[in-house]
Design a protein around this motif. Structure first.
Motif, short mmCIF file in Angstrom:
data_model
loop_
_atom_site.label_atom_id
_atom_site.label_comp_id
_atom_site.label_asym_id
_atom_site.label_seq_id
_atom_site.Cartn_x
_atom_site.Cartn_y
_atom_site.Cartn_z
N MET A 1 8.82 -80.37 14.63
CA MET A 1 7.54 -80.08 13.99
C MET A 1 6.40 -80.78 14.75
SD MET A 1 7.59 -78.14 11.25
CE MET A 1 8.61 -77.57 9.88
N VAL A 2 5.27 -80.09 14.84
CA VAL A 2 4.07 -80.66 15.44
C VAL A 2 2.98 -80.65 14.37
CG1 VAL A 2 2.32 -80.38 17.22
CG2 VAL A 2 4.71 -79.85 17.74
N LYS A 3 2.36 -81.78 14.16
CA LYS A 3 1.29 -81.89 13.17
C LYS A 3 0.00 -81.38 13.78
CE LYS A 3 -0.47 -83.55 9.24
NZ LYS A 3 -0.09 -83.05 7.89
N ILE A 4 -0.57 -80.35 13.15
CA ILE A 4 -1.86 -79.81 13.59
C ILE A 4 -2.74 -79.68 12.36
CG2 ILE A 4 -3.06 -77.86 14.65
CD1 ILE A 4 -0.55 -77.27 16.26
N GLY A 5 -3.76 -80.50 12.29
CA GLY A 5 -4.61 -80.52 11.10
C GLY A 5 -3.81 -80.92 9.88
N LYS A 6 -3.89 -80.11 8.83
CA LYS A 6 -3.16 -80.39 7.59
C LYS A 6 -1.76 -79.79 7.59
CE LYS A 6 -7.40 -80.45 4.77
NZ LYS A 6 -8.10 -79.81 3.61
N ASN A 7 -1.41 -79.09 8.65
CA ASN A 7 -0.18 -78.31 8.63
C ASN A 7 0.85 -78.81 9.64
OD1 ASN A 7 -1.20 -76.29 6.71
ND2 ASN A 7 -2.61 -75.76 8.37
N GLU A 8 2.11 -78.48 9.36
CA GLU A 8 3.22 -78.77 10.25
C GLU A 8 3.64 -77.46 10.91
OE1 GLU A 8 4.65 -81.69 10.85
OE2 GLU A 8 3.69 -82.96 9.33
N ILE A 9 3.59 -77.44 12.23
CA ILE A 9 3.93 -76.23 12.98
C ILE A 9 5.28 -76.42 13.66
CG2 ILE A 9 3.23 -74.64 14.80
CD1 ILE A 9 1.41 -74.63 12.32
N PHE A 10 6.21 -75.52 13.34
CA PHE A 10 7.56 -75.61 13.92
C PHE A 10 7.57 -74.98 15.31
CE2 PHE A 10 11.70 -73.93 14.96
CZ PHE A 10 12.54 -75.03 14.72
N ILE A 11 8.24 -75.66 16.24
CA ILE A 11 8.40 -75.10 17.59
C ILE A 11 9.85 -75.24 18.05
CG2 ILE A 11 6.02 -75.56 18.29
CD1 ILE A 11 7.17 -77.91 19.97
N GLN A 12 10.27 -74.28 18.85
CA GLN A 12 11.50 -74.38 19.62
C GLN A 12 11.06 -74.53 21.06
OE1 GLN A 12 13.86 -70.82 19.92
NE2 GLN A 12 15.71 -71.92 20.47
N ASP A 13 11.40 -75.64 21.70
CA ASP A 13 10.90 -75.98 23.03
C ASP A 13 12.09 -76.34 23.92
OD1 ASP A 13 9.60 -76.91 25.27
OD2 ASP A 13 8.58 -78.57 24.27
N THR A 14 12.32 -75.53 24.96
CA THR A 14 13.46 -75.80 25.85
C THR A 14 13.16 -76.94 26.81
OG1 THR A 14 12.75 -74.13 27.48
CG2 THR A 14 14.21 -73.40 25.70
N GLY A 15 11.90 -77.35 26.92
CA GLY A 15 11.53 -78.54 27.67
C GLY A 15 11.62 -78.38 29.19
N GLY A 16 11.34 -79.48 29.87
CA GLY A 16 11.38 -79.49 31.32
C GLY A 16 10.02 -79.28 31.95
N ASP A 17 9.86 -79.76 33.16
CA ASP A 17 8.61 -79.61 33.90
C ASP A 17 8.64 -78.29 34.66
OD1 ASP A 17 6.16 -80.04 35.07
OD2 ASP A 17 6.97 -81.31 36.67
N LYS A 18 8.46 -77.21 33.91
CA LYS A 18 8.53 -75.86 34.46
C LYS A 18 7.32 -75.07 33.99
CE LYS A 18 13.56 -75.91 33.60
NZ LYS A 18 14.65 -75.27 32.83
N PRO A 19 7.02 -73.97 34.66
CA PRO A 19 6.01 -73.06 34.10
C PRO A 19 6.42 -72.65 32.70
CG PRO A 19 6.60 -72.42 36.33
CD PRO A 19 7.57 -73.48 35.93
N ALA A 20 5.43 -72.49 31.81
CA ALA A 20 5.73 -72.27 30.41
C ALA A 20 5.60 -70.80 30.01
CB ALA A 20 4.80 -73.11 29.54
#
Length: 261
Positions: A1-20
């Motif tokens: 989860m990433v906190k943005i303002g008053k809300n929690e935004i769920f992300i699936q992030d494969t990670g790594g220093d790669k183009p996104a």
């Protein structure tokens, strides 16, 4: 989860220093619709799939969520995750949000891929390549009267060619907050993004199912002609409806890979 303002935004992030690859889903959907693309492209890209505010596992402090609200969340997410060389990928409503971002914040992204998207959801006198108003009104009434049945009807329209995919999408849709779904359908139907199309200079690729009844192939052809950054014709995937990346995965991934090359 990433906190943005008053809300929690769920992300699936494969990670790594790669183009996104930043993947945006459609109305009443969630990040899992991109499962096949995550599996295929994560060895080469940092694939980030989010649940838009009020969808999936993401929270919302209000049922009234505009495209601009979603766009603000996405810009905040880009900063927090320090994403680089971003290909913005939007499907359906996610494509509408991507259009806004590409028109107004082109400096944050490297390219744009629109999947089964339209600048105008409901047909009008000046734009016939859209969903008939009567059909949308019937769905809106059904959402109010019987939300579970409305989800089934909507997902059958999304994937008329595959019962398996329609059933999977229906399970996702039925988890959506009813107030968020109804509010989003109302606000989406009223939007017109034709002016934004003319301001998109990002390299743009457009993919659509050849039998998409929601965001029609004609709408994709229109956008390919109008968007300055789009220098190729829209690609029509045969035997695919509104979710070609799920019903014609292998073909879609080949077309998508060419767009990223």
């Amino acid at each position: 989860m990433v906190k943005i303002g008053k809300n929690e935004i769920f992300i699936q992030d494969t990670g790594g220093d790669k183009p996104a690859l930043l993947m945006l889903h459609g109305i009443m959907m969630d990040h899992t619709v991109w499962q096949h693309q995550v599996e295929t492209f994560s060895p080469y890209y940092r694939v980030v799939c989010m649940d838009l505010r009020g969808h999936g596992k993401s929270t919302s402090d209000s049922a009234d969520i505009s495209f601009e609200d979603h766009a603000g969340d996405i810009l905040a997410l880009v900063e927090q995750l320090a994403l680089r060389d971003i290909t913005l990928v939007g499907w359906s409503m996610g494509g509408s949000i991507a259009l806004l971002l590409a028109a107004n914040h082109a400096d944050r992204f490297s390219r744009l891929v629109l999947v089964s998207t339209t600048p105008q959801l409901l047909a009008g006198a000046d734009f016939k390549h859209a969903l008939p108003v009567e059909q949308a009104e019937q769905l809106g009434k059904l959402l109010f009267d019987d939300f579970q049945m409305a989800c089934a009807a909507f997902c059958e329209l999304v994937s008329s060619e595959s019962d398996f995919v329609a059933e999977k999408l229906c399970r996702i849709a039925r988890k959506t907050r009813t107030d968020v779904a109804m509010s989003t359908f109302q606000s989406s139907g009223a939007r017109n993004l034709h002016a934004e199309l003319k301001r998109i200079t990002l390299p743009t690729h457009i993919i659509v199912g050849a039998i998409d009844f929601i965001c029609t192939p004609a709408a994709s052809d229109y956008m390919a002609e109008v968007i300055p950054g789009c220098t190729t014709e829209a690609i029509h995937i045969q035997n695919a409806g509104h979710a070609p990346f799920m019903t014609q995965t292998e073909v879609f991934n080949k077309v998508f890979a060419k767009a990223l090359a």
